[in-house]
Design a protein around this motif. Structure first.
Motif, PDB file in Angstrom:
ATOM      1  N   LEU A  36       0.823  -1.203   0.000  1.00 19.25           N
ATOM      2  CA  LEU A  36       0.000   0.000   0.000  1.00 19.25           C
ATOM      3  C   LEU A  36       0.861   1.259   0.000  1.00 19.25           C
ATOM      4  O   LEU A  36       2.026   1.230   0.387  1.00 19.25           O
ATOM      5  CB  LEU A  36      -0.921   0.008   1.222  1.00 19.25           C
ATOM      6  N   GLY A  37       0.259   2.360  -0.406  1.00 17.23           N
ATOM      7  CA  GLY A  37       0.927   3.651  -0.339  1.00 17.23           C
ATOM      8  C   GLY A  37       0.318   4.523   0.746  1.00 17.23           C
ATOM      9  O   GLY A  37      -0.631   4.128   1.428  1.00 17.23           O
ATOM     10  N   LEU A  38       0.867   5.700   0.900  1.00 19.50           N
ATOM     11  CA  LEU A  38       0.390   6.668   1.889  1.00 19.50           C
ATOM     12  C   LEU A  38      -0.694   7.557   1.291  1.00 19.50           C
ATOM     13  O   LEU A  38      -0.733   7.804   0.082  1.00 19.50           O
ATOM     14  CB  LEU A  38       1.541   7.555   2.358  1.00 19.50           C
ATOM     15  N   HIS A  39      -1.566   8.068   2.148  1.00 13.30           N
ATOM     16  CA  HIS A  39      -2.466   9.129   1.714  1.00 13.30           C
ATOM     17  C   HIS A  39      -1.626  10.343   1.306  1.00 13.30           C
ATOM     18  O   HIS A  39      -0.567  10.602   1.899  1.00 13.30           O
ATOM     19  CB  HIS A  39      -3.414   9.523   2.847  1.00 13.30           C
ATOM     20  N   PRO A  40      -2.051  11.106   0.317  1.00 10.04           N
ATOM     21  CA  PRO A  40      -1.238  12.221  -0.178  1.00 10.04           C
ATOM     22  C   PRO A  40      -0.856  13.263   0.870  1.00 10.04           C
ATOM     23  O   PRO A  40       0.190  13.913   0.760  1.00 10.04           O
ATOM     24  CB  PRO A  40      -2.127  12.849  -1.266  1.00 10.04           C
ATOM     25  N   ASP A  41      -1.691  13.432   1.900  1.00  7.81           N
ATOM     26  CA  ASP A  41      -1.425  14.455   2.905  1.00  7.81           C
ATOM     27  C   ASP A  41      -0.415  14.019   3.961  1.00  7.81           C
ATOM     28  O   ASP A  41       0.041  14.847   4.762  1.00  7.81           O
ATOM     29  CB  ASP A  41      -2.729  14.841   3.621  1.00  7.81           C
ATOM     30  N   VAL A  42      -0.024  12.740   3.945  1.00 10.33           N
ATOM     31  CA  VAL A  42       0.792  12.218   5.044  1.00 10.33           C
ATOM     32  C   VAL A  42       2.237  12.702   5.041  1.00 10.33           C
ATOM     33  O   VAL A  42       2.729  13.170   6.081  1.00 10.33           O
ATOM     34  CB  VAL A  42       0.738  10.672   5.064  1.00 10.33           C
ATOM     35  N   PRO A  43       2.985  12.608   3.934  1.00  8.82           N
ATOM     36  CA  PRO A  43       4.408  13.004   4.015  1.00  8.82           C
ATOM     37  C   PRO A  43       4.624  14.426   4.512  1.00  8.82           C
ATOM     38  O   PRO A  43       5.444  14.650   5.415  1.00  8.82           O
ATOM     39  CB  PRO A  43       4.897  12.822   2.569  1.00  8.82           C
ATOM     40  N   ASP A  44       3.890  15.386   3.963  1.00  7.96           N
ATOM     41  CA  ASP A  44       4.058  16.774   4.409  1.00  7.96           C
ATOM     42  C   ASP A  44       3.613  16.942   5.854  1.00  7.96           C
ATOM     43  O   ASP A  44       4.235  17.704   6.616  1.00  7.96           O
ATOM     44  CB  ASP A  44       3.267  17.720   3.510  1.00  7.96           C
ATOM     45  N   GLY A  45       2.540  16.243   6.243  1.00 10.20           N
ATOM     46  CA  GLY A  45       2.079  16.349   7.618  1.00 10.20           C
ATOM     47  C   GLY A  45       3.082  15.804   8.608  1.00 10.20           C
ATOM     48  O   GLY A  45       3.320  16.397   9.675  1.00 10.20           O
ATOM     49  N   ILE A  46       3.705  14.685   8.271  1.00 12.09           N
ATOM     50  CA  ILE A  46       4.716  14.090   9.146  1.00 12.09           C
ATOM     51  C   ILE A  46       5.927  15.009   9.263  1.00 12.09           C
ATOM     52  O   ILE A  46       6.436  15.258  10.369  1.00 12.09           O
ATOM     53  CB  ILE A  46       5.136  12.709   8.611  1.00 12.09           C
ATOM     54  N   ARG A  47       6.393  15.517   8.151  1.00 16.95           N
ATOM     55  CA  ARG A  47       7.578  16.385   8.184  1.00 16.95           C
ATOM     56  C   ARG A  47       7.307  17.661   8.978  1.00 16.95           C
ATOM     57  O   ARG A  47       8.177  18.146   9.715  1.00 16.95           O
ATOM     58  CB  ARG A  47       8.008  16.724   6.756  1.00 16.95           C
TER      59      ARG A  47
END
Length: 239
Positions: free
Chosen positions: A94-105
């Motif tokens: 599976l992949g991540l929801h699009p909002d996840v990488p920026d939110g995590i960073r």
């Protein structure tokens, strides 16, 4: 009064991972794609039932067993073992929801310690985060496989707090599942509900401290870890 959290703990399945491709996995083996949602809901139901009875089953084992039952009456295009293997392998791709990488960073930049707490395995998190380049942002990947019980049992959240060396009130749980929000709140954690679908939060569960349309909004809502209120409190939830 709850202390300002220093650790943000994330649910993984559906909260960070986009599970919509699982429908295609069912279709691949000749089963109706909507069975994916029934399968996952049944998996959670049986995992919770085992927890209530004092047991702690493995997510993958329960999932595969339930899958065999769901697919038993389906005209599959391959044998059962191959069909179950194909569907279960989908959880690891599976992949991540699009909002996840920026939110995590953004949360890491804001000074928070980041960990996961999943009812699945830590390997799923590794496969999710590494390709997206955000694995280094997480201090620890935690699984209930190493805890006394599945979420939403209090013991799961207590395990995470112990592993991070903080009391529960210094943690903020982020999840899309109201049952997870309720369990975490009962265990003393602050909570943030990610409501990507515009759904209604069930009135029978403890309400979240924060409701957000996506993860990217969380850092701006709670502010930097090192500059929150002098009394050690989060700012009030947005109206």
């Amino acid at each position: 009064m709850k202390a300002t959290p220093s650790v943000i703990v994330f649910d993984v399945n559906e909260t960070l991972s986009d599970m919509s491709p699982m429908g295609a996995r069912f279709a691949d083996v000749g089963a109706p794609a909507p069975l994916a949602k029934l399968w996952f809901a049944t998996l959670l139901r049986d995992g919770f039932a085992l927890t209530a009875a004092g047991d702690n089953g493995r997510f993958a084992d329960i999932g595969a067993d339930i899958l065999r039952g769901i697919l038993a009456g389906v005209d599959l295009d391959r044998d059962m073992d191959q069909a179950v293997g194909h569907v279960m392998e989908g959880m690891g791709s599976l992949g991540l929801h699009p909002d996840v990488p920026d939110g995590i960073r953004a949360l890491k930049t804001a000074g928070y310690r980041l960990v996961t707490l999943t009812n699945g395995s830590t390997e799923v998190g590794e496969r999710l985060f590494t390709p997206a380049g955000i694995r280094p942002e997480f201090e620890r990947l935690l699984s209930v496989e190493d805890a006394p019980a599945w979420k939403p049992a209090r013991a799961a959240y207590d395990y995470a707090a112990s592993a991070c060396g903080v009391p529960p009130e210094q943690m903020l749980l982020v999840a899309v599942h109201p049952w997870d929000i309720h369990g975490a709140a009962r265990a003393g954690l602050r909570t943030a509900w990610i409501n990507r679908t515009g759904g209604t939060y069930p009135a029978h569960f403890t309400a979240p401290d924060y409701t957000l349309a996506n993860l990217a909004a969380l850092a701006g809502t709670i502010g930097p870890a090192e500059t929150q209120g002098a009394a050690g409190q989060l700012p009030p939830p947005p109206l």
